[in-house]
Write an enzyme that holds these catalytic residues in place. Sequence first.
Site, PDB file in Angstrom:
ATOM      1  N   GLY A  69      35.270  14.091  55.001  1.00 50.92           N
ATOM      2  CA  GLY A  69      34.766  13.810  53.658  1.00 50.92           C
ATOM      3  C   GLY A  69      34.542  12.341  53.381  1.00 50.92           C
ATOM      4  O   GLY A  69      33.912  11.976  52.378  1.00 50.92           O
ATOM      5  N   LYS A  94      25.954  19.123  53.188  1.00 49.38           N
ATOM      6  CA  LYS A  94      26.002  20.457  53.798  1.00 49.38           C
ATOM      7  C   LYS A  94      27.296  21.191  53.498  1.00 49.38           C
ATOM      8  O   LYS A  94      28.302  20.590  53.115  1.00 49.38           O
ATOM      9  CB  LYS A  94      25.828  20.341  55.322  1.00 49.38           C
ATOM     10  N   VAL A 145      32.074  17.836  55.855  1.00 49.52           N
ATOM     11  CA  VAL A 145      33.095  17.701  56.898  1.00 49.52           C
ATOM     12  C   VAL A 145      32.989  16.413  57.716  1.00 49.52           C
ATOM     13  O   VAL A 145      33.867  16.147  58.536  1.00 49.52           O
ATOM     14  CB  VAL A 145      33.059  18.901  57.866  1.00 49.52           C
ATOM     15  N   TYR A 146      31.952  15.624  57.524  1.00 54.50           N
ATOM     16  CA  TYR A 146      31.826  14.416  58.327  1.00 54.50           C
ATOM     17  C   TYR A 146      32.989  13.471  58.024  1.00 54.50           C
ATOM     18  O   TYR A 146      33.167  13.024  56.893  1.00 54.50           O
ATOM     19  CB  TYR A 146      30.502  13.701  58.050  1.00 54.50           C
ATOM     20  N   SER A 147      33.747  13.188  59.065  1.00 52.88           N
ATOM     21  CA  SER A 147      34.906  12.295  58.956  1.00 52.88           C
ATOM     22  C   SER A 147      35.808  12.682  57.794  1.00 52.88           C
ATOM     23  O   SER A 147      36.264  11.833  57.010  1.00 52.88           O
ATOM     24  CB  SER A 147      34.454  10.835  58.834  1.00 52.88           C
TER      25      SER A 147
END
Length: 320
Positions: free
Chosen positions: A64, A88, A60-62
Amino acid sequence: MEYAKLGNSNLEVSRLCVGCMSFGDPASNMHAWTLNPEESEVLIKHALELGINFFDTANVYSGGTSEEYFGRAIRNNVARDKVIIATKVYFNEGRLSKAAIQREIDGSLKRLGTDYVDLYIIHRFDYDTPAEETMEALDSLVKAGKVRALGASAMYGYQFYNMQLAAERNGWTQFVSMQNHYNLLYREDERELIPICNQQNVARTPYSPLAAGRLSRLEWNADTKRSQTDKTAISKYDSTQETDYGIVLRVNELAEKYGATMTQVALAWQFAKGSTSPIIGATQAKYFDDAVGAFRVRLTQEDITYLEELYVPHKIVGAI
């Protein structure tokens, strides 16, 4: 650089881990301070030159794009088997259900441009999915060769223990690492989670080891885009500034005593407390250089007591 085995796994990781939340497209509406692909690659290449081989990202960071930028930089600069890649799963549709885990690992592998990840971490505890379903699904990824080892992040001690127990009872793969919220300004996991990790030889890779920079400088808030816009960090730390700032002053005092930086003292405390590989997020290469200097600082038990004695209990931040 120093290296260590990651808990009961065969993974040998650098004792500093690069947090890849700093890499990604700001237009994803997650963070306004993330770096573009070229800037990200500069920092990743510098970390590799320092001997860091352990990198932590998330699906989910930015949106993908963190995985995409990181994967591209790795392919351009180092052989795949020379780095330990962690990502994650949890903050997605279906959380930690079997279907979600199977879907999300394939998405992460595609974005990273690799056939496997070294460490697959559950980002939080899922109250809606039975532990057995999650652990069996994770075990299937290990058996399929998509994942080499499993980790967990930020949860209550009893939750972590029960998930480990479910895996043990069924002969499934157990967790080898715990990525929890831990620093001199937040030590609540010393009550339950950390003793459980120590008992099971689970490596600890704490996130926010510098309390979003508050342990690295005398000024509580910095004049940076991240400090001004990081609402998560503000919610974690600013409500306890009055009680916690005395600890910051003591970190600075010991930094002056040892001719070190505050960052190095805060990280030296982590190593003294048994952390395997604290996660360092940065948007400038100099911060990695600073962090590496922590290995030259050796705190005495008296120093550790001095740093810790002003701590007061905090509300739980991290575990859901």
